[in-house]
Scaffold this motif. Structure first.
Motif, PDB file in Angstrom:
ATOM      1  N   THR A  56      -8.399   3.736  16.454  1.00 22.04           N
ATOM      2  CA  THR A  56      -6.963   3.463  16.367  1.00 22.04           C
ATOM      3  C   THR A  56      -6.726   1.969  16.412  1.00 22.04           C
ATOM      4  O   THR A  56      -7.476   1.221  17.028  1.00 22.04           O
ATOM      5  CB  THR A  56      -6.193   4.144  17.520  1.00 22.04           C
ATOM      6  OG1 THR A  56      -6.736   3.706  18.777  1.00 22.04           O
ATOM      7  CG2 THR A  56      -6.302   5.649  17.426  1.00 22.04           C
ATOM      8  N   GLU A  57      -5.683   1.562  15.721  1.00 25.14           N
ATOM      9  CA  GLU A  57      -5.257   0.163  15.787  1.00 25.14           C
ATOM     10  C   GLU A  57      -3.769   0.179  16.086  1.00 25.14           C
ATOM     11  O   GLU A  57      -3.345   0.642  17.151  1.00 25.14           O
ATOM     12  CB  GLU A  57      -5.580  -0.566  14.474  1.00 25.14           C
ATOM     13  CG  GLU A  57      -5.493  -2.083  14.604  1.00 25.14           C
ATOM     14  CD  GLU A  57      -5.735  -2.780  13.275  1.00 25.14           C
ATOM     15  OE1 GLU A  57      -5.426  -3.981  13.197  1.00 25.14           O
ATOM     16  OE2 GLU A  57      -6.224  -2.150  12.324  1.00 25.14           O
ATOM     17  N   SER A  58      -2.934  -0.241  15.169  1.00 25.50           N
ATOM     18  CA  SER A  58      -1.490  -0.232  15.375  1.00 25.50           C
ATOM     19  C   SER A  58      -0.838   0.551  14.238  1.00 25.50           C
ATOM     20  O   SER A  58      -1.428   0.703  13.158  1.00 25.50           O
ATOM     21  CB  SER A  58      -0.944  -1.662  15.408  1.00 25.50           C
ATOM     22  OG  SER A  58      -1.184  -2.301  14.158  1.00 25.50           O
ATOM     23  N   GLU A  60       1.435  -0.460  12.356  1.00 24.14           N
ATOM     24  CA  GLU A  60       1.582  -1.402  11.233  1.00 24.14           C
ATOM     25  C   GLU A  60       0.300  -1.471  10.407  1.00 24.14           C
ATOM     26  O   GLU A  60       0.348  -1.567   9.170  1.00 24.14           O
ATOM     27  CB  GLU A  60       1.937  -2.800  11.743  1.00 24.14           C
ATOM     28  CG  GLU A  60       3.313  -2.898  12.403  1.00 24.14           C
ATOM     29  CD  GLU A  60       3.326  -2.391  13.837  1.00 24.14           C
ATOM     30  OE1 GLU A  60       2.221  -2.144  14.388  1.00 24.14           O
ATOM     31  OE2 GLU A  60       4.412  -2.230  14.400  1.00 24.14           O
TER      32      GLU A  60
END
Length: 363
Positions: A56-58, A60
């Protein structure tokens, strides 16, 4: 399978760059062994999984990937922070390249981990500071010890000439204070004794430290052991390593005592092994990682960059020599010490090479 050419697959499988191929729905089509190692997942087992089930990141960042599919627009991202499904935080650079395959758009992700490079840069700066500090301290010690010897000698001569023995109390004060300053300077310089190396179980070291701290705190602090029993013996000076670890644990004990009752304090002693770990310019196949964690108030931010310098202390009554001595001992063992701290959590990590012959490899 999208990658049908045997040569193409062979090349991808042997790249040291972590490479992933996603379909238009951002589901995994392929990941090479370097990506499997980085993300600690199996490409075969996770085939078809949505990217958020790999890391996972963001939101966006996810939207940027979807936009890259829709507009066939490549992009790069620097120092992105990913969280793997195992909970590991990774700092990486990655590039995203849309690829057309039989009318469908695929995304090629090339991921370059930055954690190791950032850590090596930080470590080299720390070692450079340490070496500069050593030179400064040695020069200062030489300039202090010479006049101290003269002062002490003059006080001894003066004591012999005094007609009244009661006056010798004053010369004794001069001699004792000169000796105290000389001992302080010697402690700043560190021990000149050669290491008495022997194969030692690191848990013997930590258990000795734990018993000493439990005695000092009269058993009122919570000590947690989280050991990896598979760690082999390591070539160290047992007594010196006990001193190095004890300095850290005592600091933790004193920090907790300054904020809370000791019964609310918690110190964790944890051991693990790491593979392919770089210390300085040497990559070690296997290292032992000793962690000392406490729930004290944390180290002030302004002290964290100079924590291992002599005479730097966060306590009014501290000498600022404990951690400097610890770093010297760890360095003599070709090891590394690091610290991370924020209120309620301070972590000291000690890395010790486990193999006898270290490989020198390019970074």
């Amino acid at each position: 399978m999208i990658i049908e050419n045997a040569l193409q697959r062979l090349l991808l499988d042997n790249l040291t760059t972590a490479t992933l191929l996603l379909d238009a729905d951002l589901r995994l089509e392929y990941m090479n062994p370097a990506a499997e190692m980085l993300l600690a997942v199996s490409g075969q087992r996770n085939h078809g999984q949505f990217i958020s089930e790999l890391f996972t990141e963001s939101p966006e960042a996810l939207a940027a990937l979807q936009q890259a599919v829709e507009q066939a627009h490549p992009f790069n991202k620097r120092e992105a922070v990913l969280t793997s499904i195992a909970g590991q935080i990774l700092t990486v650079d990655y590039s995203v390249t849309p690829v057309l395959n039989r009318g469908a758009t695929l995304l090629l992700l090339e991921v370059h981990p930055r954690d190791r490079l950032l850590r090596i840069t930080k470590e080299e700066a720390q070692l450079s500071k340490q070496e500069s500090t050593k030179l400064l301290v040695r020069g200062l010690a030489h300039e202090i010890k010479n006049p101290l010897g003269g002062i002490r000698g003059a006080a001894q001569l003066l004591a012999r000439e005094l007609p009244d023995d009661n006056l010798k109390d004053y010369t004794n004060v001069i001699i004792e204070e000169a000796d105290r300053l000389r001992n302080l300077v010697d402690r700043m310089l560190g021990s000149n004794k050669r290491l008495a190396l022997s194969m030692t179980n690191v848990h013997e070291v930590l258990e000795r430290v734990a018993s000493l701290v439990e005695a000092e705190s009269q058993g009122s602090i919570t000590l947690v052991r989280d050991y990896d029993p598979s760690i082999p013996e390591v070539l160290i000076d047992r007594e010196q390593m006990i001193q190095a670890a004890l300095n850290i644990v005592r600091n933790a004990l004193q920090a907790i005592a300054s904020q809370n009752e000791l019964r609310l304090g918690r110190i964790t002693l944890r051991t693990r092994t790491l593979r392919q770990f770089t210390i300085g310019h040497v990559r070690h196949r296997l290292v032992a990682k000793l962690e000392i964690i406490d729930n004290g108030p944390g180290i002030p931010l302004e002290l964290q960059d100079t924590l291992f310098f002599p005479m730097v202390s966060g306590r009014p009554d501290g000498t600022g020599l404990g951690l400097a001595i610890t770093q010297t001992i760890i360095s003599q063992h070709q090891g590394l010490i690091e610290c991370e701290s924020h209120p309620g959590h301070t972590l000291f990590s000690i890395f010790l090479p486990l193999e006898q012959g270290a490989r020198h490899e390019p970074q």
